[in-house]
Design a protein around this motif. Structure first.
Motif, PDB file in Angstrom:
ATOM      1  N   GLU A 287     -14.784 -21.350 -10.923  1.00 25.32           N
ATOM      2  CA  GLU A 287     -15.937 -21.299 -10.022  1.00 25.32           C
ATOM      3  C   GLU A 287     -16.679 -22.638 -10.034  1.00 25.32           C
ATOM      4  O   GLU A 287     -17.144 -23.125  -8.987  1.00 25.32           O
ATOM      5  CB  GLU A 287     -16.878 -20.172 -10.447  1.00 25.32           C
ATOM      6  N   HIS A 288     -16.781 -23.258 -11.214  1.00 24.59           N
ATOM      7  CA  HIS A 288     -17.457 -24.552 -11.335  1.00 24.59           C
ATOM      8  C   HIS A 288     -16.715 -25.620 -10.512  1.00 24.59           C
ATOM      9  O   HIS A 288     -17.352 -26.403  -9.790  1.00 24.59           O
ATOM     10  CB  HIS A 288     -17.517 -24.971 -12.809  1.00 24.59           C
ATOM     11  N   VAL A 311     -13.442  -5.323 -17.591  1.00 25.85           N
ATOM     12  CA  VAL A 311     -14.120  -6.069 -18.646  1.00 25.85           C
ATOM     13  C   VAL A 311     -15.089  -7.080 -18.046  1.00 25.85           C
ATOM     14  O   VAL A 311     -16.202  -7.264 -18.551  1.00 25.85           O
ATOM     15  CB  VAL A 311     -13.088  -6.775 -19.554  1.00 25.85           C
ATOM     16  N   THR A 312     -14.669  -7.745 -16.964  1.00 25.19           N
ATOM     17  CA  THR A 312     -15.537  -8.722 -16.320  1.00 25.19           C
ATOM     18  C   THR A 312     -16.819  -8.062 -15.817  1.00 25.19           C
ATOM     19  O   THR A 312     -17.901  -8.647 -15.877  1.00 25.19           O
ATOM     20  CB  THR A 312     -14.791  -9.416 -15.162  1.00 25.19           C
ATOM     21  N   LYS A 313     -16.732  -6.839 -15.347  1.00 23.65           N
ATOM     22  CA  LYS A 313     -17.935  -6.098 -14.939  1.00 23.65           C
ATOM     23  C   LYS A 313     -18.865  -5.884 -16.126  1.00 23.65           C
ATOM     24  O   LYS A 313     -20.089  -5.942 -15.993  1.00 23.65           O
ATOM     25  CB  LYS A 313     -17.535  -4.751 -14.319  1.00 23.65           C
ATOM     26  N   GLN A 314     -18.281  -5.648 -17.323  1.00 17.81           N
ATOM     27  CA  GLN A 314     -19.110  -5.493 -18.514  1.00 17.81           C
ATOM     28  C   GLN A 314     -19.765  -6.825 -18.890  1.00 17.81           C
ATOM     29  O   GLN A 314     -20.914  -6.852 -19.349  1.00 17.81           O
ATOM     30  CB  GLN A 314     -18.273  -4.966 -19.683  1.00 17.81           C
ATOM     31  N   TYR A 315     -19.046  -7.928 -18.707  1.00 17.59           N
ATOM     32  CA  TYR A 315     -19.667  -9.242 -18.938  1.00 17.59           C
ATOM     33  C   TYR A 315     -20.884  -9.407 -18.030  1.00 17.59           C
ATOM     34  O   TYR A 315     -21.938  -9.901 -18.461  1.00 17.59           O
ATOM     35  CB  TYR A 315     -18.664 -10.362 -18.659  1.00 17.59           C
ATOM     36  N   ARG A 316     -20.740  -9.016 -16.769  1.00 17.73           N
ATOM     37  CA  ARG A 316     -21.869  -9.146 -15.851  1.00 17.73           C
ATOM     38  C   ARG A 316     -23.001  -8.204 -16.245  1.00 17.73           C
ATOM     39  O   ARG A 316     -24.177  -8.542 -16.106  1.00 17.73           O
ATOM     40  CB  ARG A 316     -21.415  -8.876 -14.413  1.00 17.73           C
ATOM     41  N   HIS A 335     -22.537 -17.140  -8.832  1.00 20.33           N
ATOM     42  CA  HIS A 335     -21.919 -15.940  -9.395  1.00 20.33           C
ATOM     43  C   HIS A 335     -20.599 -16.345 -10.060  1.00 20.33           C
ATOM     44  O   HIS A 335     -19.518 -16.151  -9.492  1.00 20.33           O
ATOM     45  CB  HIS A 335     -21.690 -14.901  -8.301  1.00 20.33           C
ATOM     46  N   PRO A 336     -20.686 -16.916 -11.278  1.00 16.87           N
ATOM     47  CA  PRO A 336     -19.493 -17.505 -11.907  1.00 16.87           C
ATOM     48  C   PRO A 336     -18.399 -16.510 -12.254  1.00 16.87           C
ATOM     49  O   PRO A 336     -17.262 -16.920 -12.482  1.00 16.87           O
ATOM     50  CB  PRO A 336     -20.065 -18.165 -13.167  1.00 16.87           C
ATOM     51  N   LEU A 337     -18.707 -15.231 -12.276  1.00 12.10           N
ATOM     52  CA  LEU A 337     -17.670 -14.231 -12.554  1.00 12.10           C
ATOM     53  C   LEU A 337     -17.461 -13.296 -11.379  1.00 12.10           C
ATOM     54  O   LEU A 337     -16.814 -12.252 -11.519  1.00 12.10           O
ATOM     55  CB  LEU A 337     -18.032 -13.424 -13.809  1.00 12.10           C
ATOM     56  N   ASN A 338     -17.983 -13.680 -10.218  1.00  9.77           N
ATOM     57  CA  ASN A 338     -17.874 -12.775  -9.067  1.00  9.77           C
ATOM     58  C   ASN A 338     -17.978 -13.582  -7.765  1.00  9.77           C
ATOM     59  O   ASN A 338     -18.779 -13.295  -6.907  1.00  9.77           O
ATOM     60  CB  ASN A 338     -18.995 -11.726  -9.113  1.00  9.77           C
ATOM     61  N   PHE A 339     -17.121 -14.617  -7.627  1.00  5.57           N
ATOM     62  CA  PHE A 339     -17.198 -15.493  -6.466  1.00  5.57           C
ATOM     63  C   PHE A 339     -16.197 -15.051  -5.403  1.00  5.57           C
ATOM     64  O   PHE A 339     -15.217 -14.365  -5.680  1.00  5.57           O
ATOM     65  CB  PHE A 339     -16.976 -16.957  -6.865  1.00  5.57           C
ATOM     66  N   GLU A 340     -16.460 -15.470  -4.161  1.00  9.40           N
ATOM     67  CA  GLU A 340     -15.737 -14.892  -3.024  1.00  9.40           C
ATOM     68  C   GLU A 340     -14.253 -15.245  -2.991  1.00  9.40           C
ATOM     69  O   GLU A 340     -13.456 -14.510  -2.414  1.00  9.40           O
ATOM     70  CB  GLU A 340     -16.397 -15.327  -1.721  1.00  9.40           C
ATOM     71  N   GLN A 341     -13.845 -16.377  -3.588  1.00  8.86           N
ATOM     72  CA  GLN A 341     -12.422 -16.750  -3.555  1.00  8.86           C
ATOM     73  C   GLN A 341     -11.576 -15.917  -4.504  1.00  8.86           C
ATOM     74  O   GLN A 341     -10.344 -15.980  -4.471  1.00  8.86           O
ATOM     75  CB  GLN A 341     -12.259 -18.235  -3.915  1.00  8.86           C
TER      76      GLN A 341
END
Length: 483
Positions: A287-288, A311-316, A335-341
């Motif tokens: 994302e960066h 798991v990523t949802k739990q991180y968020r 949104h580094p763990l939930n970006f559109e790409q």
């Protein structure tokens, strides 16, 4: 290993049921002999993987719990990687009914991580799996970071009045129950979400510390671990006790370079990644790179792991555990763990459709899929289909255990075996140590040397033989006492 306490009423023995002479299967027991009674505290109960999964005769290890458990008072979980929690269902099957202590985030992740294993290893259907997981949830007792929790011990001893009685009547002397306690505290380990090192305070106020798996310093998603103030005995991992990782800046630059070169050639970039920890770090960095226009924003990022998505949802959900850098991005509407790409693949049918499409078209994309050591999971189908294509790039972003496909690829083998079929390796293989979720030698030493008080005796675990011995030698040169 036996450590004698200064308290004449008890002594301490440390036993290892896995993870002492290898990197997987972590399971350590702190045994307390108190007034002639044995009490045990289990720290982790992990699955053996790779070479560790075979006995000295080359046969698969049994998963059955082969050590006694009736004296155990509790199980403490440091984090949710399967090599630290994978034997938990077998521990319960043997009759373990005591509390399971962990951090709140670990409590949420344990059922997610074990569900796959119950399905793949035991072939349990959804209803059967849920019954096992419900039992585990019932025994889990979440404890927040930096909070002492009491674990009571009880011992049956002769009453003080009986000690003055004659020897001839000692066999029938009255008994009484004496109560004592241990205290448990979790501190952030910086390894994965919810990970912790464990402080255990003995009745004489000595403190034993189990590091679990420590994370490296200066990672962008989770804060660095801070050493405990005191440790009379430290049990510390040594996975990378002989190496220095690439810096965070270096890993991002290398990732960018590999992506750019791969885009020029065409073909897919496959990143085998553990569902918890490595996947989220990779998404964060990708994302960066996209945000700062260092790679093409149109390249599809395929997250092909239903577990990793959960798991990523739990991180968020547990954003309060993120580092300041990660929190700043959120505050700036990133949104580094939930970006559109990022394209999430759920169904197996959709997964196979993409595998077959890439095999025929070799169109550029980045695939993040489990497992991290290429020891199973959806990544295996991508590897089988795309390893023969020289346009494919494989990025090994973490530790690869002996006996795994990931280790064979890391060793630049020209042919590997998948599903009993030989597969030619024409893909380019890259290893990036900067994505390891484990502390390197410098971070491990910094952790040990940051301890200010106590005897600071050290037990080194969780490392391959040569690595563990080298780290022990480094500690000895700094005058630490090894046990």
């Amino acid at each position: 290993m036996l450590t004698q306490s200064q308290n004449s009423d008890f002594d301490i023995t440390l036993k290892h049921h896995g993870g002492k002479l290898g990197v997987t299967g972590s399971c350590h027991e702190l045994r307390i002999n108190h007034n002639g009674n044995n009490h045990g505290i289990l720290i982790d109960c992990g699955l053996f993987q790779g070479r560790d999964a075979k006995d000295k005769n080359g046969n698969e290890r049994k998963l059955d719990i082969e050590f006694p458990i009736s004296h155990l008072k509790a199980l403490i979980l440091t984090h949710t990687h399967i090599d630290h929690i994978g034997r938990l269902p077998w521990l319960l099957a043997k009759g373990f009914k005591q509390p399971i202590y962990c951090t709140p985030a670990t409590a949420e992740l344990v059922p997610l991580m074990l569900d796959d294993g119950l399905k793949l290893q035991l072939g349990l259907n959804k209803g059967q799996r849920e019954r096992v997981l419900a039992l585990i949830r019932k025994q889990i007792k979440p404890i927040p970071y930096n909070q002492w929790h009491r674990i009571p011990l009880t011992s049956t001893v002769k009453s003080s009045s009986s000690r003055s009685s004659s020897k001839s009547s000692s066999s029938s002397s009255p008994l009484k129950t004496r109560f004592s306690s241990l205290y448990l505290r979790f501190q952030p380990a910086g390894h994965i979400l919810g990970s912790a090192y464990v402080e255990i305070k003995l009745p004489n106020n000595e403190i034993i510390v189990f590091s679990g798996d420590l994370g490296p310093s200066k990672t962008p998603l989770l804060p660095d671990p801070t050493p405990p103030k005191r440790a009379d005995l430290l049990v510390i991992e040594s996975t990378y006790g002989n190496k220095i990782h690439d810096s965070v800046e270096t890993r991002a630059t290398r990732l960018q370079q590999i992506i750019e070169r791969s885009l020029e050639d065409g073909g897919a970039i496959i990143i085998p990644a553990f569902s918890v920890g490595r996947t989220q770090e990779l998404l964060f960095d990708i994302e960066h790179l996209i945000h700062h226009k260092k790679i093409d924003s149109k390249i599809p990022i395929i997250l092909d792991s239903p577990l990793a998505n959960k798991v990523t949802k739990q991180y968020r959900r547990f954003k309060k555990l993120w580092s300041k850098e990660a929190t700043t991005k959120l505050n700036n509407h990133r949104h580094p763990l939930n970006f559109e790409q990022c394209i999430v693949i759920e169904s197996h049918k959709e997964h196979m459709k993409i595998v077959n499409r890439l095999k025929s078209t070799a169109e550029p994309c980045i695939i993040v899929a489990a497992s991290g050591m290429c020891a199973g999971g959806r990544v295996m189908n991508y590897l089988e289909a795309l390893l023969p294509d020289k346009r494919t790039d494989i990025i090994l972003a973490g530790y690869q255990a002996h006996g795994t496909l990931g280790r064979d690829l890391q060793n630049q083998e020209h042919q590997v075996w998948i599903d009993n079929q030989p597969i030619d390796v024409n893909a380019q293989i890259h290893t990036m140590s900067g994505y390891s979720a484990h502390a390197d030698q410098s971070d491990l030493i910094k952790f040990v040397e940051g301890i200010e008080e106590g005897r600071k005796e050290v037990v080194v675990v969780h490392g391959e033989d040569d690595v563990r011995r080298e780290f022990e030698r480094v500690l000895e040169t700094r005058n630490y006492t090894l046990r």
